[in-house]
Scaffold this motif. Structure first.
Motif, PDB file in Angstrom:
ATOM      1  N   ILE A 288      13.335  10.374  -3.186  1.00  0.00           N
ATOM      2  CA  ILE A 288      12.100   9.616  -3.351  1.00  0.00           C
ATOM      3  C   ILE A 288      11.370   9.613  -2.014  1.00  0.00           C
ATOM      4  CG2 ILE A 288      12.855   8.145  -5.268  1.00  0.00           C
ATOM      5  CD1 ILE A 288      13.299   5.930  -3.054  1.00  0.00           C
ATOM      6  N   GLY A 289      10.056   9.584  -2.097  1.00  0.00           N
ATOM      7  CA  GLY A 289       9.243   9.561  -0.885  1.00  0.00           C
ATOM      8  C   GLY A 289       8.346   8.347  -0.864  1.00  0.00           C
ATOM      9  N   ALA A 290       8.042   7.893   0.355  1.00  0.00           N
ATOM     10  CA  ALA A 290       7.057   6.837   0.554  1.00  0.00           C
ATOM     11  C   ALA A 290       5.803   7.508   1.110  1.00  0.00           C
ATOM     12  CB  ALA A 290       7.580   5.798   1.543  1.00  0.00           C
ATOM     13  N   PHE A 291       4.657   7.143   0.544  1.00  0.00           N
ATOM     14  CA  PHE A 291       3.384   7.747   0.926  1.00  0.00           C
ATOM     15  C   PHE A 291       2.417   6.652   1.371  1.00  0.00           C
ATOM     16  CE2 PHE A 291       5.506  10.640  -1.825  1.00  0.00           C
ATOM     17  CZ  PHE A 291       5.177  11.905  -1.361  1.00  0.00           C
ATOM     18  N   ASN A 292       1.626   6.948   2.400  1.00  0.00           N
ATOM     19  CA  ASN A 292       0.634   5.975   2.859  1.00  0.00           C
ATOM     20  C   ASN A 292      -0.619   6.048   1.976  1.00  0.00           C
ATOM     21  OD1 ASN A 292      -0.838   8.207   3.737  1.00  0.00           O
ATOM     22  ND2 ASN A 292      -0.505   7.819   5.917  1.00  0.00           N
ATOM     23  N   GLU A 293      -1.626   5.259   2.344  1.00  0.00           N
ATOM     24  CA  GLU A 293      -2.850   5.193   1.520  1.00  0.00           C
ATOM     25  C   GLU A 293      -3.573   6.532   1.432  1.00  0.00           C
ATOM     26  OE1 GLU A 293      -3.970   1.984   4.038  1.00  0.00           O
ATOM     27  OE2 GLU A 293      -4.484   0.731   2.313  1.00  0.00           O
TER      28      GLU A 293
ATOM     29  N   GLY B  40      -2.048   9.313   1.118  1.00  0.00           N
ATOM     30  CA  GLY B  40      -1.212  10.222   0.345  1.00  0.00           C
ATOM     31  C   GLY B  40      -0.297  11.087   1.194  1.00  0.00           C
ATOM     32  N   CYS B  41      -0.109  10.717   2.464  1.00  0.00           N
ATOM     33  CA  CYS B  41       0.781  11.481   3.352  1.00  0.00           C
ATOM     34  C   CYS B  41       2.204  10.942   3.249  1.00  0.00           C
ATOM     35  CB  CYS B  41       0.327  11.360   4.802  1.00  0.00           C
ATOM     36  SG  CYS B  41      -1.315  12.033   5.072  1.00  0.00           S
ATOM     37  N   LEU B  42       3.165  11.850   3.230  1.00  0.00           N
ATOM     38  CA  LEU B  42       4.577  11.463   3.199  1.00  0.00           C
ATOM     39  C   LEU B  42       4.931  10.809   4.530  1.00  0.00           C
ATOM     40  CD1 LEU B  42       7.307  11.667   1.617  1.00  0.00           C
ATOM     41  CD2 LEU B  42       7.708  13.797   2.879  1.00  0.00           C
ATOM     42  N   ILE B  43       5.449   9.566   4.473  1.00  0.00           N
ATOM     43  CA  ILE B  43       5.790   8.850   5.699  1.00  0.00           C
ATOM     44  C   ILE B  43       7.282   8.504   5.766  1.00  0.00           C
ATOM     45  CG2 ILE B  43       3.481   7.970   6.148  1.00  0.00           C
ATOM     46  CD1 ILE B  43       4.304   5.342   4.765  1.00  0.00           C
ATOM     47  N   GLY B  44       8.011   8.824   4.702  1.00  0.00           N
ATOM     48  CA  GLY B  44       9.451   8.592   4.721  1.00  0.00           C
ATOM     49  C   GLY B  44      10.067   9.078   3.430  1.00  0.00           C
ATOM     50  N   TYR B  45      11.361   9.393   3.485  1.00  0.00           N
ATOM     51  CA  TYR B  45      12.048   9.770   2.250  1.00  0.00           C
ATOM     52  C   TYR B  45      13.525   9.440   2.342  1.00  0.00           C
ATOM     53  CZ  TYR B  45      13.477  14.134   4.615  1.00  0.00           C
ATOM     54  OH  TYR B  45      14.001  15.059   5.493  1.00  0.00           O
ATOM     55  N   SER B  46      14.134   9.312   1.187  1.00  0.00           N
ATOM     56  CA  SER B  46      15.566   9.056   1.092  1.00  0.00           C
ATOM     57  C   SER B  46      16.067   9.661  -0.212  1.00  0.00           C
ATOM     58  CB  SER B  46      15.852   7.553   1.138  1.00  0.00           C
ATOM     59  OG  SER B  46      17.245   7.327   1.274  1.00  0.00           O
ATOM     60  N   SER B  47      17.386   9.605  -0.422  1.00  0.00           N
ATOM     61  CA  SER B  47      17.945  10.220  -1.626  1.00  0.00           C
ATOM     62  C   SER B  47      19.226   9.529  -2.050  1.00  0.00           C
ATOM     63  CB  SER B  47      18.236  11.700  -1.359  1.00  0.00           C
ATOM     64  OG  SER B  47      19.311  11.801  -0.441  1.00  0.00           O
ATOM     65  N   MET B  48      19.588   9.797  -3.300  1.00  0.00           N
ATOM     66  CA  MET B  48      20.837   9.289  -3.872  1.00  0.00           C
ATOM     67  C   MET B  48      21.309  10.306  -4.891  1.00  0.00           C
ATOM     68  SD  MET B  48      23.139   6.928  -4.058  1.00  0.00           S
ATOM     69  CE  MET B  48      22.359   5.907  -2.808  1.00  0.00           C
ATOM     70  N   ASN B  49      22.641  10.457  -5.004  1.00  0.00           N
ATOM     71  CA  ASN B  49      23.135  11.296  -6.096  1.00  0.00           C
ATOM     72  C   ASN B  49      24.037  10.484  -7.019  1.00  0.00           C
ATOM     73  OD1 ASN B  49      25.798  11.321  -5.117  1.00  0.00           O
ATOM     74  ND2 ASN B  49      25.582  13.320  -4.146  1.00  0.00           N
ATOM     75  N   LYS B  50      24.475  11.128  -8.082  1.00  0.00           N
ATOM     76  CA  LYS B  50      25.251  10.432  -9.120  1.00  0.00           C
ATOM     77  C   LYS B  50      26.597   9.918  -8.627  1.00  0.00           C
ATOM     78  CE  LYS B  50      23.229  12.604 -13.234  1.00  0.00           C
ATOM     79  NZ  LYS B  50      21.948  12.939 -12.642  1.00  0.00           N
TER      80      LYS B  50
ATOM     81  N   ASN C  52       0.800  -1.222   0.000  1.00  0.00           N
ATOM     82  CA  ASN C  52       0.000   0.000   0.000  1.00  0.00           C
ATOM     83  C   ASN C  52       0.836   1.277   0.000  1.00  0.00           C
ATOM     84  OD1 ASN C  52      -2.329  -1.567   0.029  1.00  0.00           O
ATOM     85  ND2 ASN C  52      -2.270  -1.725   2.256  1.00  0.00           N
ATOM     86  N   TYR C  53       2.126   1.152   0.161  1.00  0.00           N
ATOM     87  CA  TYR C  53       2.979   2.341   0.125  1.00  0.00           C
ATOM     88  C   TYR C  53       3.232   2.729  -1.319  1.00  0.00           C
ATOM     89  CZ  TYR C  53       4.100   0.728   4.876  1.00  0.00           C
ATOM     90  OH  TYR C  53       4.030   0.296   6.173  1.00  0.00           O
TER      91      TYR C  53
ATOM     92  N   MET D  15      17.812   9.837   4.929  1.00  0.00           N
ATOM     93  CA  MET D  15      16.929   8.691   5.170  1.00  0.00           C
ATOM     94  C   MET D  15      16.156   9.028   6.441  1.00  0.00           C
ATOM     95  SD  MET D  15      15.744   5.572   4.603  1.00  0.00           S
ATOM     96  CE  MET D  15      16.850   4.675   3.529  1.00  0.00           C
ATOM     97  N   PHE D  16      14.901   9.401   6.271  1.00  0.00           N
ATOM     98  CA  PHE D  16      14.062   9.736   7.424  1.00  0.00           C
ATOM     99  C   PHE D  16      12.706   9.068   7.280  1.00  0.00           C
ATOM    100  CE2 PHE D  16      17.159  13.141   7.503  1.00  0.00           C
ATOM    101  CZ  PHE D  16      17.479  13.190   8.862  1.00  0.00           C
ATOM    102  N   VAL D  17      12.251   8.465   8.370  1.00  0.00           N
ATOM    103  CA  VAL D  17      10.930   7.841   8.406  1.00  0.00           C
ATOM    104  C   VAL D  17      10.144   8.510   9.529  1.00  0.00           C
ATOM    105  CG1 VAL D  17       9.656   5.687   8.849  1.00  0.00           C
ATOM    106  CG2 VAL D  17      11.752   5.645   7.465  1.00  0.00           C
TER     107      VAL D  17
END
Length: 160
Positions: free
Chosen positions: A64-69, A71-81, A6-7, A88-90
């Motif tokens: 990138i973000g993870a969203f619950n059902e 549509g609320c942001l519940i976590g995000y992380s990142s990467m560069n080249k 569901n994420y 990385m936060f949840v």
């Protein structure tokens, strides 16, 4: 674990900064408090107040973000080249539900698309056990400037 289906994962953009700021602030103040002093987490959380800084890190990293059902942001992380995992936060209410694992696997895919051989990150005391469990190794302990204070964190890496 079937809840994981569901994420929703999607790239984050400038319009998401407000939600990212709130999540960062709430997580640092409520979760990182178990490994840092009240003064340290308040100083660290204040680093999220600068809108220009958010725009700059969004421009220089793929978030990138993870969203619950709902549509609320519940976590995000990142990467560069260069293979640097910046964030990385949840959300404090979504800890221990597989969100960080999901996000990490997604940003590791991004790193592979960038043809990165090694991922590096600067990881809090709180996040260190998670990253070690995922195959990251500590290169060194360091003191990193937040706003007024220098906080302990760890330079970690994982060879892909």
């Amino acid at each position: 674990m079937d809840k994981q289906m569901n994420y929703k994962i999607r790239p984050l953009e400038e319009k998401d900064i407000h939600d990212m700021q709130n999540l960062f602030h709430t997580t640092v103040l409520n979760i990182n408090i178990k490994d840092y002093t009240k003064e340290e987490v308040e100083d660290w959380a204040s680093c999220g107040d600068d809108m220009e800084h958010w725009k700059e890190i969004l421009f220089n990293n793929q978030f990138i973000g993870a969203f619950n059902e709902q549509g609320c942001l519940i976590g995000y992380s990142s990467m560069n080249k260069n293979g640097y995992l910046h964030s990385m936060f949840v959300h404090k209410d979504w800890q221990g539900k597989g969100i960080a694992t999901l996000l990490l696997s997604e940003v590791e895919k991004i790193a592979r698309q960038y043809k990165v051989k090694e991922i590096t990150s600067e990881v809090s005391k709180t996040a260190r056990p998670f990253f070690e469990h995922k195959g990251y190794v500590v290169e060194c302990e360091q003191k990193q400037q937040a706003n007024r204070l220098k906080l302990t964190n760890y330079k970690m890496k994982k060879v892909l």
